[in-house]
Design a protein around this motif. Structure first.
Motif, PDB file in Angstrom:
ATOM      1  N   CYS A   6       0.848  -1.179   0.000  1.00 37.94           N
ATOM      2  CA  CYS A   6       0.000   0.000   0.000  1.00 37.94           C
ATOM      3  C   CYS A   6       0.884   1.230   0.000  1.00 37.94           C
ATOM      4  CB  CYS A   6      -0.922   0.014   1.218  1.00 37.94           C
ATOM      5  SG  CYS A   6      -2.188  -1.282   1.142  1.00 37.94           S
ATOM      6  N   VAL A   7       0.237   2.379  -0.065  1.00 35.15           N
ATOM      7  CA  VAL A   7       0.990   3.612  -0.261  1.00 35.15           C
ATOM      8  C   VAL A   7       1.982   3.915   0.843  1.00 35.15           C
ATOM      9  CG1 VAL A   7       0.738   6.111  -0.434  1.00 35.15           C
ATOM     10  CG2 VAL A   7      -0.704   4.615  -1.794  1.00 35.15           C
TER      11      VAL A   7
ATOM     12  N   VAL B 172      -6.589   3.010  -9.335  1.00 36.22           N
ATOM     13  CA  VAL B 172      -6.373   2.546  -7.964  1.00 36.22           C
ATOM     14  C   VAL B 172      -6.790   3.631  -6.986  1.00 36.22           C
ATOM     15  CG1 VAL B 172      -4.668   1.755  -6.289  1.00 36.22           C
ATOM     16  CG2 VAL B 172      -4.526   1.014  -8.672  1.00 36.22           C
ATOM     17  N   SER B 173      -7.663   3.284  -6.067  1.00 32.20           N
ATOM     18  CA  SER B 173      -8.216   4.257  -5.118  1.00 32.20           C
ATOM     19  C   SER B 173      -7.355   4.362  -3.875  1.00 32.20           C
ATOM     20  CB  SER B 173      -9.637   3.834  -4.715  1.00 32.20           C
ATOM     21  OG  SER B 173     -10.462   3.713  -5.839  1.00 32.20           O
ATOM     22  N   ASN B 174      -7.296   5.571  -3.319  1.00 31.08           N
ATOM     23  CA  ASN B 174      -6.598   5.796  -2.062  1.00 31.08           C
ATOM     24  C   ASN B 174      -7.267   6.946  -1.351  1.00 31.08           C
ATOM     25  OD1 ASN B 174      -4.287   7.195  -0.362  1.00 31.08           O
ATOM     26  ND2 ASN B 174      -3.745   5.055  -0.626  1.00 31.08           N
ATOM     27  N   SER B 175      -7.349   6.882  -0.032  1.00 35.79           N
ATOM     28  CA  SER B 175      -8.080   7.893   0.713  1.00 35.79           C
ATOM     29  C   SER B 175      -7.258   9.151   0.964  1.00 35.79           C
ATOM     30  CB  SER B 175      -8.551   7.323   2.055  1.00 35.79           C
ATOM     31  OG  SER B 175      -7.444   6.874   2.807  1.00 35.79           O
ATOM     32  N   SER B 176      -5.991   9.158   0.627  1.00 35.76           N
ATOM     33  CA  SER B 176      -5.154  10.331   0.826  1.00 35.76           C
ATOM     34  C   SER B 176      -4.812  10.961  -0.523  1.00 35.76           C
ATOM     35  CB  SER B 176      -3.857   9.952   1.548  1.00 35.76           C
ATOM     36  OG  SER B 176      -2.969  11.062   1.553  1.00 35.76           O
TER      37      SER B 176
ATOM     38  N   ALA C 222      -3.731  -0.380  10.652  1.00 38.24           N
ATOM     39  CA  ALA C 222      -3.494   1.011  10.260  1.00 38.24           C
ATOM     40  C   ALA C 222      -3.216   1.120   8.771  1.00 38.24           C
ATOM     41  CB  ALA C 222      -2.332   1.586  11.065  1.00 38.24           C
ATOM     42  N   ASP C 223      -2.456   0.160   8.223  1.00 33.03           N
ATOM     43  CA  ASP C 223      -2.146   0.187   6.790  1.00 33.03           C
ATOM     44  C   ASP C 223      -3.380  -0.019   5.929  1.00 33.03           C
ATOM     45  OD1 ASP C 223       0.557   0.593   7.151  1.00 33.03           O
ATOM     46  OD2 ASP C 223       1.079  -1.530   7.023  1.00 33.03           O
ATOM     47  N   LEU C 224      -4.302  -0.812   6.428  1.00 34.99           N
ATOM     48  CA  LEU C 224      -5.419  -1.261   5.609  1.00 34.99           C
ATOM     49  C   LEU C 224      -6.270  -0.103   5.099  1.00 34.99           C
ATOM     50  CD1 LEU C 224      -6.366  -4.009   4.632  1.00 34.99           C
ATOM     51  CD2 LEU C 224      -7.944  -4.098   6.558  1.00 34.99           C
ATOM     52  N   GLN C 225      -6.335   0.988   5.862  1.00 35.98           N
ATOM     53  CA  GLN C 225      -7.167   2.117   5.435  1.00 35.98           C
ATOM     54  C   GLN C 225      -6.624   2.778   4.173  1.00 35.98           C
ATOM     55  OE1 GLN C 225      -6.936   5.672   7.964  1.00 35.98           O
ATOM     56  NE2 GLN C 225      -5.113   4.794   8.955  1.00 35.98           N
ATOM     57  N   TYR C 226      -5.337   2.579   3.871  1.00 34.58           N
ATOM     58  CA  TYR C 226      -4.754   3.177   2.675  1.00 34.58           C
ATOM     59  C   TYR C 226      -4.769   2.237   1.477  1.00 34.58           C
ATOM     60  CZ  TYR C 226      -2.994   6.674   5.921  1.00 34.58           C
ATOM     61  OH  TYR C 226      -2.897   7.651   6.875  1.00 34.58           O
ATOM     62  N   CYS C 227      -5.276   1.042   1.651  1.00 34.66           N
ATOM     63  CA  CYS C 227      -5.274   0.045   0.579  1.00 34.66           C
ATOM     64  C   CYS C 227      -6.699  -0.153   0.082  1.00 34.66           C
ATOM     65  CB  CYS C 227      -4.709  -1.281   1.098  1.00 34.66           C
ATOM     66  SG  CYS C 227      -4.521  -2.544  -0.179  1.00 34.66           S
ATOM     67  N   ASP C 228      -6.869  -0.264  -1.237  1.00 37.16           N
ATOM     68  CA  ASP C 228      -8.220  -0.456  -1.761  1.00 37.16           C
ATOM     69  C   ASP C 228      -8.667  -1.910  -1.670  1.00 37.16           C
ATOM     70  OD1 ASP C 228      -6.652  -1.481  -3.739  1.00 37.16           O
ATOM     71  OD2 ASP C 228      -7.385  -0.175  -5.331  1.00 37.16           O
TER      72      ASP C 228
END
Length: 276
Positions: A6-7, A173-177, A237-243
């Motif tokens: 992830c990012v 690819v989606s990312n929340s940031s 914590a990482d999972l929120q940045y991964c689609d």
């Protein structure tokens, strides 16, 4: 082979004085003219405060890439597909449209939430967006390139190679940031992401998987665990940045960069459960 899932993991892998300087520069722009320009180009939907949107120009550019490189999947066609990113999202009744300053073109969405993107010259001129009636963090997007007539429970490696190139070209690819997503796009071309052992393009199987194998003639290999479940190392914590938040048990990486596996290689899935 170690993959950046992830990012946040990508940034750690790519950390350098240049990257740190770039991040500092970008942070200074968030409230500046570039941010204002980005706001001016955004098309909003009244019924959704935070709509899912993709660049129509980028997606059409990806369609053109598919046509140029379809030798990787000569018998396949291109569709795009919407996938859930949050457990609360309702994937039923999704509507989609191409929206510009004066253009609004509805896009039919199939039962599997896939669609074909029409070419509309006026929408290209107006730098239109592709809008869905769902919020940004609720869904992710992928290219869907499938050769017909394959055995059940398999994909074709050439199809996946082209899916990656088209998906990265389209910026799917989606990312929340938004800031980190911008950096990712700036530092990764389709050639970098899809042609490197350290590429990080996630694929999704139809159902949760136990194992994934490659078969080319007499050569058969099972992918290692680190190529399943987004690398198998994601923290909460990482999972929120991964689609892959909702579909982590369906994710896998494929050796699309490895030329020793021909395009006709079959990717075979062992699922956790039978087909419904």
């Amino acid at each position: 082979m170690r993959r950046a899932s992830c990012v946040p993991r990508q940034l750690a892998c790519l950390a350098s004085p240049f990257l740190l300087a770039t991040l500092a520069f970008l942070a200074s722009l968030v409230a500046g003219p570039a941010h204002a320009a980005g706001q001016a180009a955004t098309v909003t939907v009244k019924s959704t405060r935070d709509p899912v949107d993709k660049s129509y120009r980028k997606m059409i550019k990806a369609v053109e890439r598919f046509e140029r490189e379809r030798a990787l999947a000569p018998n396949a066609s291109l569709r795009f597909q919407l996938l859930p990113r949050l457990p609360t999202v309702d994937m039923r009744g999704i509507t989609l449209r191409v929206a510009g300053d004066s253009v609004s073109v509805p896009v039919p969405v199939a039962a599997d939430n896939s669609f074909v993107l029409p070419r509309v010259d006026a929408a290209l001129r107006e730098n239109a967006a592709v809008l869905a009636n769902r919020k940004t963090t609720s869904m992710t997007w992928r290219a869907l390139i499938v050769t017909p007539g394959l055995p059940a429970g398999t994909r074709r490696l050439g199809d996946l190679r082209l899916e990656c190139r088209v998906g990265v070209e389209a910026g799917l690819v989606s990312n929340s940031s938004p800031l980190f997503a911008w950096v990712t796009n700036a530092l990764n071309s389709p050639e970098q992401v899809c042609g490197s052992p350290d590429g990080n393009y996630l694929f999704f199987a139809e159902r949760p998987i136990f194992a994934v194998s490659l078969r080319a003639g007499e050569r058969v290999e099972t992918l290692p665990f680190k190529m399943l479940y987004a690398g198998g190392e994601l923290s909460r914590a990482d999972l929120q940045y991964c689609d892959c938040q909702v579909m982590l048990d369906r994710t896998f990486y494929a050796p699309i960069w490895d030329a020793s596996w021909p395009d006709d290689t079959l990717v075979e899935f062992t699922y956790m459960e039978d087909a419904p």
